[in-house]
Design a protein around this motif. Structure first.
Motif, short mmCIF file in Angstrom:
data_model
loop_
_atom_site.label_atom_id
_atom_site.label_comp_id
_atom_site.label_asym_id
_atom_site.label_seq_id
_atom_site.Cartn_x
_atom_site.Cartn_y
_atom_site.Cartn_z
N ARG A 70 76.92 26.83 17.69
CA ARG A 70 77.99 27.77 17.34
C ARG A 70 78.52 28.45 18.59
N THR A 126 82.02 30.63 15.49
CA THR A 126 82.55 29.45 14.82
C THR A 126 81.59 28.28 15.06
N GLU A 127 81.56 27.32 14.13
CA GLU A 127 80.64 26.19 14.25
C GLU A 127 81.29 25.06 15.06
#
Ligand code: ZN
Length: 324
Positions: free
Chosen positions: A36, A29-30
Protein backbone atom coordinates in the motif's frame (compact mmCIF):
# COMPACT_ATOMS: atom_id res chain seq x y z
CA UNK A 1 15.16 38.37 1.84
CA UNK A 2 17.61 36.90 -0.70
CA UNK A 3 19.90 34.02 0.06
CA UNK A 4 22.35 32.17 -2.07
CA UNK A 5 20.85 28.84 -3.18
CA UNK A 6 23.52 26.86 -1.33
CA UNK A 7 22.46 28.49 1.93
CA UNK A 8 18.83 27.39 1.69
CA UNK A 9 18.48 23.62 1.59
CA UNK A 10 15.33 21.56 1.09
CA UNK A 11 13.71 23.87 -1.42
CA UNK A 12 13.11 26.36 1.35
CA UNK A 13 13.57 29.35 -0.93
CA UNK A 14 10.69 28.71 -3.35
CA UNK A 15 8.47 27.81 -0.41
CA UNK A 16 9.20 30.80 1.79
CA UNK A 17 6.34 33.11 0.77
CA UNK A 18 3.68 30.50 1.46
CA UNK A 19 5.08 28.41 4.28
CA UNK A 20 1.80 28.46 6.15
CA UNK A 21 -0.32 26.82 3.44
CA UNK A 22 -2.98 24.32 4.53
CA UNK A 23 -2.01 20.68 5.16
CA UNK A 24 -2.89 18.09 2.55
CA UNK A 25 -5.01 15.02 3.44
CA UNK A 26 -3.53 11.59 2.67
CA UNK A 27 -5.17 8.17 2.49
CA UNK A 28 -3.53 4.82 1.79
CA UNK A 29 -4.12 3.21 -1.61
CA UNK A 30 -3.46 -0.40 -2.63
CA UNK A 31 -0.69 -1.00 -5.19
CA UNK A 32 -0.85 -4.81 -4.85
CA UNK A 33 -2.51 -7.09 -2.27
CA UNK A 34 0.66 -6.92 -0.13
CA UNK A 35 1.63 -3.31 -0.87
CA UNK A 36 0.00 0.00 0.00
CA UNK A 37 1.02 3.57 -0.67
CA UNK A 38 0.58 6.47 1.73
CA UNK A 39 1.14 9.32 -0.69
CA UNK A 40 3.33 12.22 0.32
CA UNK A 41 2.53 15.80 -0.51
CA UNK A 42 4.68 18.20 -2.44
CA UNK A 43 2.89 21.46 -3.01
CA UNK A 44 3.85 25.13 -3.08
CA UNK A 45 3.82 26.70 0.35
CA UNK A 46 4.80 23.72 2.41
CA UNK A 47 7.88 21.62 3.05
CA UNK A 48 7.31 18.24 1.36
CA UNK A 49 6.51 14.78 2.69
CA UNK A 50 7.93 11.89 0.68
CA UNK A 51 5.79 8.92 -0.35
CA UNK A 52 5.60 6.00 2.08
CA UNK A 53 5.17 2.38 0.97
CA UNK A 54 3.85 -0.32 3.31
CA UNK A 55 4.70 -3.96 2.51
CA UNK A 56 3.09 -6.87 4.34
CA UNK A 57 5.72 -9.27 5.73
CA UNK A 58 5.55 -12.37 7.95
CA UNK A 59 6.57 -10.39 11.07
CA UNK A 60 4.41 -7.31 10.40
CA UNK A 61 4.64 -4.33 8.08
CA UNK A 62 7.74 -2.94 6.43
CA UNK A 63 7.36 0.85 6.05
CA UNK A 64 9.59 2.47 3.47
CA UNK A 65 10.05 6.16 4.39
CA UNK A 66 8.07 7.94 7.07
CA UNK A 67 7.43 11.49 5.81
CA UNK A 68 8.21 14.74 7.57
CA UNK A 69 5.07 16.15 9.17
CA UNK A 70 3.24 14.55 12.13
CA UNK A 71 0.08 14.09 10.06
CA UNK A 72 2.00 11.95 7.55
CA UNK A 73 3.31 9.64 10.30
CA UNK A 74 -0.24 9.56 11.67
CA UNK A 75 -1.53 8.47 8.24
CA UNK A 76 1.01 5.60 8.20
CA UNK A 77 -0.02 4.51 11.68
CA UNK A 78 -3.71 4.69 10.72
CA UNK A 79 -3.04 2.61 7.58
CA UNK A 80 -1.21 -0.02 9.65
CA UNK A 81 -4.05 -0.14 12.15
CA UNK A 82 -6.68 -0.46 9.40
CA UNK A 83 -4.61 -3.30 7.90
CA UNK A 84 -4.47 -4.98 11.32
CA UNK A 85 -0.67 -5.39 11.35
CA UNK A 86 2.08 -3.91 13.52
CA UNK A 87 4.96 -1.98 12.01
CA UNK A 88 7.92 -4.35 12.31
CA UNK A 89 10.51 -2.48 10.28
CA UNK A 90 11.28 0.83 8.60
CA UNK A 91 13.56 1.28 5.63
CA UNK A 92 14.66 4.84 4.85
CA UNK A 93 15.70 5.48 1.26
CA UNK A 94 17.83 8.45 2.39
CA UNK A 95 18.25 10.87 5.29
CA UNK A 96 16.27 13.88 4.01
CA UNK A 97 13.81 15.04 6.63
CA UNK A 98 10.79 14.43 4.39
CA UNK A 99 11.69 10.70 4.46
CA UNK A 100 12.94 10.09 8.02
CA UNK A 101 10.88 12.67 9.94
CA UNK A 102 8.25 10.16 11.03
CA UNK A 103 10.78 7.64 12.44
CA UNK A 104 10.50 8.84 16.07
CA UNK A 105 6.68 8.63 16.03
CA UNK A 106 6.71 5.16 14.49
CA UNK A 107 9.34 4.01 16.99
CA UNK A 108 7.18 5.34 19.85
CA UNK A 109 4.04 3.61 18.55
CA UNK A 110 5.81 0.32 17.73
CA UNK A 111 8.71 -0.16 20.17
CA UNK A 112 11.27 -2.62 18.90
CA UNK A 113 10.85 -1.83 15.22
CA UNK A 114 14.15 -1.90 13.37
CA UNK A 115 15.16 0.96 11.09
CA UNK A 116 17.37 0.11 8.12
CA UNK A 117 19.16 2.84 6.14
CA UNK A 118 22.52 3.78 4.70
CA UNK A 119 25.21 5.25 6.95
CA UNK A 120 24.95 8.70 5.33
CA UNK A 121 22.78 10.24 8.07
CA UNK A 122 25.60 10.32 10.63
CA UNK A 123 27.77 12.38 8.34
CA UNK A 124 24.87 14.66 7.38
CA UNK A 125 24.20 15.41 11.07
CA UNK A 126 27.54 17.11 11.48
CA UNK A 127 27.58 18.62 7.97
CA UNK A 128 24.52 19.56 5.97
CA UNK A 129 22.00 19.29 8.80
CA UNK A 130 24.20 21.24 11.22
CA UNK A 131 24.34 24.07 8.66
CA UNK A 132 20.57 23.78 8.17
CA UNK A 133 20.07 24.16 11.94
CA UNK A 134 22.12 27.35 11.95
CA UNK A 135 20.06 28.71 9.05
CA UNK A 136 16.80 27.91 10.83
CA UNK A 137 18.00 29.68 13.97
CA UNK A 138 18.88 32.70 11.89
CA UNK A 139 15.48 32.66 10.16
CA UNK A 140 13.75 32.54 13.54
CA UNK A 141 15.82 35.49 14.74
CA UNK A 142 14.83 37.43 11.61
CA UNK A 143 11.12 36.57 11.90
CA UNK A 144 9.38 38.56 14.65
CA UNK A 145 5.92 37.03 14.05
CA UNK A 146 5.63 33.93 16.27
CA UNK A 147 3.12 32.25 13.92
CA UNK A 148 5.49 32.56 11.00
CA UNK A 149 8.28 31.10 13.11
CA UNK A 150 6.33 27.87 13.61
CA UNK A 151 7.49 25.99 10.49
CA UNK A 152 11.11 26.75 11.36
CA UNK A 153 10.62 25.64 14.97
CA UNK A 154 9.00 22.43 13.74
CA UNK A 155 12.11 21.76 11.64
CA UNK A 156 14.35 22.38 14.67
CA UNK A 157 12.26 19.95 16.72
CA UNK A 158 12.77 17.33 14.01
CA UNK A 159 16.53 17.86 14.06
CA UNK A 160 16.46 17.56 17.87
CA UNK A 161 15.24 13.96 17.46
CA UNK A 162 18.87 13.17 16.56
CA UNK A 163 19.63 9.45 16.64
CA UNK A 164 15.91 8.53 16.61
CA UNK A 165 15.89 9.62 12.95
CA UNK A 166 18.77 7.29 12.08
CA UNK A 167 19.14 3.56 11.46
CA UNK A 168 19.59 0.55 13.75
CA UNK A 169 20.76 -1.53 10.79
CA UNK A 170 23.18 0.12 8.39
CA UNK A 171 23.14 -0.92 4.72
CA UNK A 172 26.76 -1.18 3.63
CA UNK A 173 26.20 -2.98 0.32
CA UNK A 174 23.33 -3.80 -2.01
CA UNK A 175 21.94 -7.32 -2.37
CA UNK A 176 19.26 -9.69 -1.10
CA UNK A 177 18.11 -8.98 2.42
CA UNK A 178 15.38 -10.42 4.63
CA UNK A 179 13.47 -7.74 6.50
CA UNK A 180 10.63 -8.63 8.89
CA UNK A 181 10.70 -12.12 7.33
CA UNK A 182 10.23 -10.95 3.71
CA UNK A 183 12.94 -11.37 1.10
CA UNK A 184 13.72 -8.09 -0.67
CA UNK A 185 16.41 -6.79 -2.95
CA UNK A 186 18.11 -3.67 -1.66
CA UNK A 187 20.20 -1.31 -3.76
CA UNK A 188 22.77 1.11 -2.38
CA UNK A 189 23.69 4.13 -4.49
CA UNK A 190 25.75 7.18 -3.90
CA UNK A 191 26.84 9.79 -4.08
CA UNK A 192 23.58 10.33 -5.99
CA UNK A 193 20.66 12.12 -4.29
CA UNK A 194 22.73 11.96 -1.09
CA UNK A 195 25.97 10.21 -0.16
CA UNK A 196 24.00 6.98 0.45
CA UNK A 197 20.66 6.22 -1.26
CA UNK A 198 18.78 2.96 -0.74
CA UNK A 199 16.19 1.52 -3.11
CA UNK A 200 13.98 -1.47 -2.43
CA UNK A 201 12.73 -4.03 -4.96
CA UNK A 202 10.03 -6.48 -3.97
CA UNK A 203 10.28 -9.46 -6.37
CA UNK A 204 6.92 -10.80 -5.15
CA UNK A 205 5.03 -7.85 -6.64
CA UNK A 206 7.71 -6.46 -9.00
CA UNK A 207 7.32 -3.09 -7.30
CA UNK A 208 10.45 -0.94 -7.06
CA UNK A 209 10.55 1.77 -4.38
CA UNK A 210 13.06 4.27 -5.74
CA UNK A 211 13.10 6.99 -3.09
CA UNK A 212 14.24 10.37 -4.41
CA UNK A 213 16.17 8.84 -7.31
CA UNK A 214 12.86 9.57 -9.02
CA UNK A 215 10.95 12.69 -7.99
CA UNK A 216 8.26 14.74 -9.66
CA UNK A 217 7.53 17.36 -10.77
CA UNK A 218 11.33 17.88 -10.94
CA UNK A 219 14.49 16.20 -9.59
CA UNK A 220 15.28 17.64 -6.15
CA UNK A 221 18.96 18.44 -6.41
CA UNK A 222 19.66 20.04 -3.00
CA UNK A 223 22.27 17.51 -1.86
CA UNK A 224 22.88 15.72 -5.15
CA UNK A 225 25.81 14.50 -7.19
CA UNK A 226 24.03 14.65 -10.58
CA UNK A 227 26.45 12.36 -12.44
CA UNK A 228 26.17 9.69 -9.73
CA UNK A 229 22.41 10.09 -9.81
CA UNK A 230 22.30 9.53 -13.59
CA UNK A 231 24.38 6.36 -13.15
CA UNK A 232 22.00 5.12 -10.45
CA UNK A 233 19.06 5.61 -12.84
CA UNK A 234 20.87 3.31 -15.26
CA UNK A 235 21.02 0.60 -12.59
CA UNK A 236 17.32 1.07 -11.76
CA UNK A 237 16.53 0.57 -15.45
CA UNK A 238 18.15 -2.88 -15.23
CA UNK A 239 15.79 -3.98 -12.43
CA UNK A 240 12.88 -6.13 -13.66
CA UNK A 241 10.20 -3.92 -12.12
CA UNK A 242 6.67 -3.46 -13.36
CA UNK A 243 5.83 -0.43 -11.28
CA UNK A 244 8.10 2.15 -9.68
CA UNK A 245 7.13 4.28 -6.69
CA UNK A 246 9.01 7.58 -6.76
CA UNK A 247 9.99 9.57 -3.68
CA UNK A 248 7.54 12.27 -4.74
CA UNK A 249 4.74 11.94 -7.27
CA UNK A 250 2.52 9.15 -8.57
CA UNK A 251 3.77 5.60 -9.35
CA UNK A 252 5.25 5.09 -12.82
CA UNK A 253 5.26 2.20 -15.27
CA UNK A 254 8.43 1.33 -17.21
CA UNK A 255 7.65 3.78 -20.00
CA UNK A 256 7.13 6.58 -17.48
CA UNK A 257 10.46 5.80 -15.84
CA UNK A 258 12.22 5.72 -19.22
CA UNK A 259 10.80 9.16 -19.95
CA UNK A 260 11.94 10.48 -16.56
CA UNK A 261 15.43 9.11 -17.08
CA UNK A 262 15.72 10.65 -20.53
CA UNK A 263 14.45 14.01 -19.24
CA UNK A 264 16.94 13.85 -16.36
CA UNK A 265 19.78 13.23 -18.82
CA UNK A 266 18.55 16.10 -20.98
CA UNK A 267 18.47 18.48 -18.04
CA UNK A 268 22.07 17.65 -17.08
CA UNK A 269 23.21 18.01 -20.66
CA UNK A 270 21.48 21.37 -21.03
CA UNK A 271 22.94 22.67 -17.77
CA UNK A 272 26.41 21.61 -18.89
CA UNK A 273 26.04 23.63 -22.11
CA UNK A 274 25.62 27.30 -22.92
CA UNK A 275 21.82 27.53 -23.14
CA UNK A 276 20.05 29.97 -20.83
CA UNK A 277 18.54 28.61 -17.61
CA UNK A 278 15.06 29.21 -19.03
CA UNK A 279 15.83 26.97 -22.02
CA UNK A 280 16.86 24.13 -19.71
CA UNK A 281 13.68 24.58 -17.68
CA UNK A 282 11.48 24.46 -20.77
CA UNK A 283 13.51 21.48 -22.00
CA UNK A 284 12.70 19.56 -18.81
CA UNK A 285 8.99 20.30 -19.15
CA UNK A 286 9.04 19.26 -22.81
CA UNK A 287 10.95 16.01 -22.16
CA UNK A 288 8.97 15.08 -19.05
CA UNK A 289 5.73 15.67 -20.99
CA UNK A 290 2.75 14.07 -19.23
CA UNK A 291 4.82 13.30 -16.10
CA UNK A 292 4.28 16.94 -15.09
CA UNK A 293 0.58 17.83 -15.18
CA UNK A 294 -0.64 21.20 -16.45
CA UNK A 295 -1.47 22.19 -12.88
CA UNK A 296 2.12 21.49 -11.74
CA UNK A 297 3.94 23.41 -14.48
CA UNK A 298 4.26 26.73 -12.66
CA UNK A 299 5.51 24.98 -9.52
CA UNK A 300 7.97 22.92 -11.58
CA UNK A 301 9.30 26.09 -13.21
CA UNK A 302 9.77 27.84 -9.85
CA UNK A 303 11.68 24.84 -8.49
CA UNK A 304 13.93 24.62 -11.53
CA UNK A 305 14.67 28.35 -11.37
CA UNK A 306 16.35 27.35 -8.10
CA UNK A 307 17.88 24.03 -9.19
CA UNK A 308 19.31 24.82 -12.64
CA UNK A 309 21.78 27.38 -11.18
CA UNK A 310 22.74 24.70 -8.63
CA UNK A 311 23.61 22.38 -11.53
CA UNK A 312 25.90 25.10 -12.89
CA UNK A 313 27.86 25.70 -9.69
CA UNK A 314 30.84 23.33 -10.14
CA UNK A 315 32.58 23.53 -6.75
CA UNK A 316 29.76 22.26 -4.49
CA UNK A 317 28.99 19.55 -7.07
CA UNK A 318 32.60 18.38 -7.10
CA UNK A 319 32.60 18.20 -3.31
CA UNK A 320 29.37 16.20 -3.20
CA UNK A 321 30.50 13.81 -5.92
CA UNK A 322 33.68 13.25 -3.91
CA UNK A 323 31.43 12.19 -1.02
CA UNK A 324 32.00 15.18 1.25
ZN1 ZN B 1 12.13 13.81 -0.72
Amino acid sequence: MRRSPAAVPFVLLPLLPLLLAAPVPRAATELAPAVRLVPGAFVPGRQPDGNSVLIAAPDGLIVIDTGRHPEHAQAILAAAKAWGRPVAAVVNTHWHLDHVGGNPRLRAAHPGLQVTASGAYEKARTGFLARYRAQLEQLIAETPDATRQEPYRAELALLDAGAALGPDQVVRAGGERTIAGRRLRIGLEGPAVTAGDVWVYDPGTRILVAGDLVTLPVPLLDTACPAGWAAALGRLAAVDFQRLVPGHGAPLDRAGFARYRAAFGGLLECAAGKAADAACIEGWLRDAGPLVSAGEQAFARSLLEYYVPLLRDPEPLRARCAGS
